[in-house]
Design a protein around this motif. Structure first.
Motif, mmCIF file in Angstrom:
data_model
loop_
_atom_site.group_PDB
_atom_site.id
_atom_site.type_symbol
_atom_site.label_atom_id
_atom_site.label_comp_id
_atom_site.label_asym_id
_atom_site.label_seq_id
_atom_site.Cartn_x
_atom_site.Cartn_y
_atom_site.Cartn_z
ATOM 1 N N LEU A 71 30.578 12.198 -34.989
ATOM 2 C CA LEU A 71 30.697 12.544 -33.565
ATOM 3 C C LEU A 71 32.016 12.008 -33.011
ATOM 4 O O LEU A 71 32.723 12.690 -32.278
ATOM 5 C CB LEU A 71 29.582 11.892 -32.730
ATOM 6 C CG LEU A 71 28.145 12.306 -32.881
ATOM 7 C CD1 LEU A 71 27.294 11.589 -31.824
ATOM 8 C CD2 LEU A 71 28.006 13.805 -32.727
ATOM 9 N N LYS B 177 11.100 3.777 -27.280
ATOM 10 C CA LYS B 177 10.985 5.025 -28.046
ATOM 11 C C LYS B 177 10.172 4.790 -29.323
ATOM 12 O O LYS B 177 10.281 3.740 -29.959
ATOM 13 C CB LYS B 177 12.386 5.528 -28.402
ATOM 14 C CG LYS B 177 12.403 6.925 -28.979
ATOM 15 C CD LYS B 177 13.802 7.490 -29.056
ATOM 16 C CE LYS B 177 13.804 8.838 -29.729
ATOM 17 N NZ LYS B 177 15.109 9.467 -29.727
ATOM 18 N N LEU C 284 30.187 9.873 -24.874
ATOM 19 C CA LEU C 284 30.167 10.781 -26.021
ATOM 20 C C LEU C 284 28.721 11.044 -26.412
ATOM 21 O O LEU C 284 27.934 10.105 -26.562
ATOM 22 C CB LEU C 284 30.920 10.096 -27.181
ATOM 23 C CG LEU C 284 30.831 10.744 -28.549
ATOM 24 C CD1 LEU C 284 31.438 12.136 -28.542
ATOM 25 C CD2 LEU C 284 31.544 9.867 -29.582
ATOM 26 N N PHE D 293 21.376 15.516 -26.303
ATOM 27 C CA PHE D 293 21.413 14.450 -25.288
ATOM 28 C C PHE D 293 21.681 15.091 -23.906
ATOM 29 O O PHE D 293 20.994 14.802 -22.930
ATOM 30 C CB PHE D 293 22.539 13.478 -25.677
ATOM 31 C CG PHE D 293 22.747 12.298 -24.751
ATOM 32 C CD1 PHE D 293 22.413 11.013 -25.173
ATOM 33 C CD2 PHE D 293 23.319 12.445 -23.498
ATOM 34 C CE1 PHE D 293 22.627 9.905 -24.347
ATOM 35 C CE2 PHE D 293 23.537 11.359 -22.667
ATOM 36 C CZ PHE D 293 23.182 10.083 -23.094
ATOM 37 N N ARG E 31 25.226 21.050 -31.259
ATOM 38 C CA ARG E 31 24.156 20.731 -32.212
ATOM 39 C C ARG E 31 23.282 21.971 -32.330
ATOM 40 O O ARG E 31 22.975 22.600 -31.312
ATOM 41 C CB ARG E 31 23.359 19.549 -31.670
ATOM 42 C CG ARG E 31 22.655 18.789 -32.727
ATOM 43 C CD ARG E 31 22.102 17.478 -32.264
ATOM 44 N NE ARG E 31 21.418 16.886 -33.404
ATOM 45 C CZ ARG E 31 20.818 15.719 -33.409
ATOM 46 N NH1 ARG E 31 20.814 14.995 -32.327
ATOM 47 N NH2 ARG E 31 20.233 15.268 -34.482
ATOM 48 N N ALA F 16 18.334 10.994 -37.351
ATOM 49 C CA ALA F 16 17.841 9.667 -37.712
ATOM 50 C C ALA F 16 16.326 9.700 -37.957
ATOM 51 O O ALA F 16 15.817 9.000 -38.841
ATOM 52 C CB ALA F 16 18.203 8.672 -36.622
HETATM 53 N N1 LIG Z 1 23.578 16.084 -36.032
HETATM 54 C C1 LIG Z 1 24.053 15.783 -34.820
HETATM 55 N N2 LIG Z 1 24.895 16.629 -34.141
HETATM 56 C C2 LIG Z 1 25.347 16.334 -32.906
HETATM 57 N N3 LIG Z 1 25.024 15.178 -32.261
HETATM 58 C C3 LIG Z 1 24.216 14.310 -32.857
HETATM 59 C C4 LIG Z 1 23.688 14.550 -34.168
HETATM 60 N N4 LIG Z 1 22.910 13.486 -34.519
HETATM 61 C C5 LIG Z 1 22.932 12.646 -33.472
HETATM 62 N N5 LIG Z 1 23.710 13.110 -32.480
HETATM 63 C C6 LIG Z 1 23.985 12.448 -31.189
HETATM 64 O O1 LIG Z 1 24.136 11.049 -31.447
HETATM 65 C C7 LIG Z 1 23.728 10.301 -30.312
HETATM 66 C C8 LIG Z 1 22.742 9.235 -30.715
HETATM 67 O O2 LIG Z 1 21.583 9.892 -31.092
HETATM 68 P P1 LIG Z 1 20.285 9.261 -31.697
HETATM 69 O O3 LIG Z 1 20.409 7.803 -31.895
HETATM 70 O O4 LIG Z 1 19.117 9.786 -30.944
HETATM 71 O O5 LIG Z 1 20.327 9.910 -33.163
HETATM 72 P P2 LIG Z 1 19.497 11.101 -33.714
HETATM 73 O O6 LIG Z 1 20.000 11.361 -35.094
HETATM 74 O O7 LIG Z 1 19.455 12.223 -32.735
HETATM 75 O O8 LIG Z 1 18.071 10.373 -33.812
HETATM 76 P P3 LIG Z 1 16.619 10.934 -33.552
HETATM 77 O O9 LIG Z 1 16.375 11.933 -34.622
HETATM 78 O O10 LIG Z 1 15.800 9.690 -33.728
HETATM 79 O O11 LIG Z 1 16.597 11.461 -32.159
HETATM 80 C C9 LIG Z 1 23.150 11.331 -29.311
HETATM 81 O O12 LIG Z 1 24.164 11.634 -28.369
HETATM 82 C C10 LIG Z 1 22.858 12.527 -30.200
HETATM 83 O O13 LIG Z 1 22.926 13.734 -29.475
#
Ligand SMILES: Nc1ncnc2c1ncn2[C@@H]1O[C@H](COP(=O)(O)OP(=O)(O)OP(=O)(O)O)[C@@H](O)[C@H]1O
Ligand SMILES: NC(=O)c1ccc[n+]([C@@H]2O[C@H](COP(=O)(O)O)[C@@H](O)[C@H]2O)c1
Ligand SMILES: [Zn+2]
Length: 269
Positions: A25, A55, A141, A146, A175, A210
């Motif tokens: 990112l 969460k 960011l 999100f 995404r 994640a």
């Molecule tokens: N594959 C992806 N593409 C774009 N943005 C991502 C991606 N994975 C995570 N993000 C972004 O990273 C930031 C942190 O996200 P977060 O910690 O929730 O991770 P996540 O991989 O989305 O986890 P979870 O699956 O538990 O929601 C957020 O702004 C999320 O939108």
């Protein structure tokens, strides 16, 4: 020639655990801002959310910060900052932005003080050409999912969203499954400040999440090449993700929803 605006990028999230995509990112956002010709990205900050966010499956911030540190060992410009996770309660994202912006300004002012006391050749050239030092900016960011949470009822205060896009600015990475441009057009606040929202299309789709990493770990599947080896080793050594850790906060309301619920109806909960 006009100087580029120095920018610090701040990503807020669970980082449970840090994945390769979280680090991508930052790289995607930096390339995009540099390509505009107007910005110079000087730092990236990852801010793992406080344990009280509530969460499901959120493991202790001690582990999440340690894993982010290990993951970012190979980066020369992104770091993890534990401030948000060390507060007594969960903190609204806009307050996290305010805190880090004050820190950025403090660093900038002390550098200016040194520059004025001990002028270098380039700083003298700047003052001769009447170029004022450019104030740094801090931008939030995030991924498109999100951004989509802005429309979840009771999750965000309208005034917070306004301050984020008006005063700071947003860099949003696409995404799969989210269409951020349509979402922006549908929102009055977001479309008013769309000049301050940078949409970045990832040029190679990378759907690491994640949550999926955690469920693969719990099933004993390999997550190699999806998260750094150092993070895999840490998870094994501390037995971070288990069926029990996945049940943490099960059935709980997220802290922002509780707060807004009490504001609306103090008799609830
Ligand atoms: N594959 C992806 N593409 C774009 N943005 C991502 C991606 N994975 C995570 N993000 C972004 O990273 C930031 C942190 O996200 P977060 O910690 O929730 O991770 P996540 O991989 O989305 O986890 P979870 O699956 O538990 O929601 C957020 O702004 C999320 O939108
Ligand atoms: N009102 C708010 O400021 C608000 C509401 C919901 C989530 N958030 C933040 O967004 C991030 C969301 O993280 P997750 O995608 O992991 O749930 C966290 O950093 C959280 O603190 C902020
Ligand atoms: Zn997420």
């Amino acid at each position: 020639m006009r100087s580029r605006i120095p920018v610090v990028l701040l990503a807020c999230g669970s980082f449970n655990p840090t994945t390769n995509m979280h680090m991508r990112l930052f790289e995607l956002a930096r390339d995009h801002l540099h390509q505009t010709g107007r910005y110079q990205v000087i730092e990236g900050i990852m801010s793992p959310v406080n344990d009280k966010y509530g969460k499901k499956g959120l493991v202790s911030a001690r582990h999440r910060v340690a894993m982010a540190k290990l993951a970012l060992e190979t980066s020369d410009w992104i770091r993890v900052d534990p401030w948000e996770s060390e507060q007594d309660t969960w903190t609204e994202t806009v307050k996290v932005l305010r805190h880090h912006y004050n820190e950025v300004l403090r660093g900038f002012q002390s550098k200016e003080l040194v520059r004025n006391k001990h002028p270098t050749e380039s700083s003298m050239e700047d003052s001769l050409s009447c170029q004022q030092p450019v104030l740094p900016e801090l931008k939030l960011l995030c991924g498109a999912d999100f951004l989509q949470t802005f429309k979840t009822p009771n999750l965000w205060k309208g005034e917070d969203i306004k301050e984020i896009v008006e005063k700071f600015g947003l860099v949003c990475i696409s995404r799969a499954g989210s269409d951020p441009s349509q979402f922006i057009q549908e929102s009055d606040i977001l479309s008013e400040f769309q000049h301050n929202i940078f949409l970045v299309r990832e040029w190679i789709q990378n759907e690491i999440s994640a949550t999926q990493i955690r469920s693969a770990l719990c099933r004993g599947l390999s997550v190699k090449y999806l998260i750094p080896d150092s993070v895999i080793a840490y998870i094994a050594q501390h037995n971070v993700y288990t069926a029990e850790s996945e049940r943490r906060n099960e059935g709980h309301l997220l802290q922002p929803l509780r707060l807004l619920n009490t504001t609306i109806n103090p008799l609830r909960d």
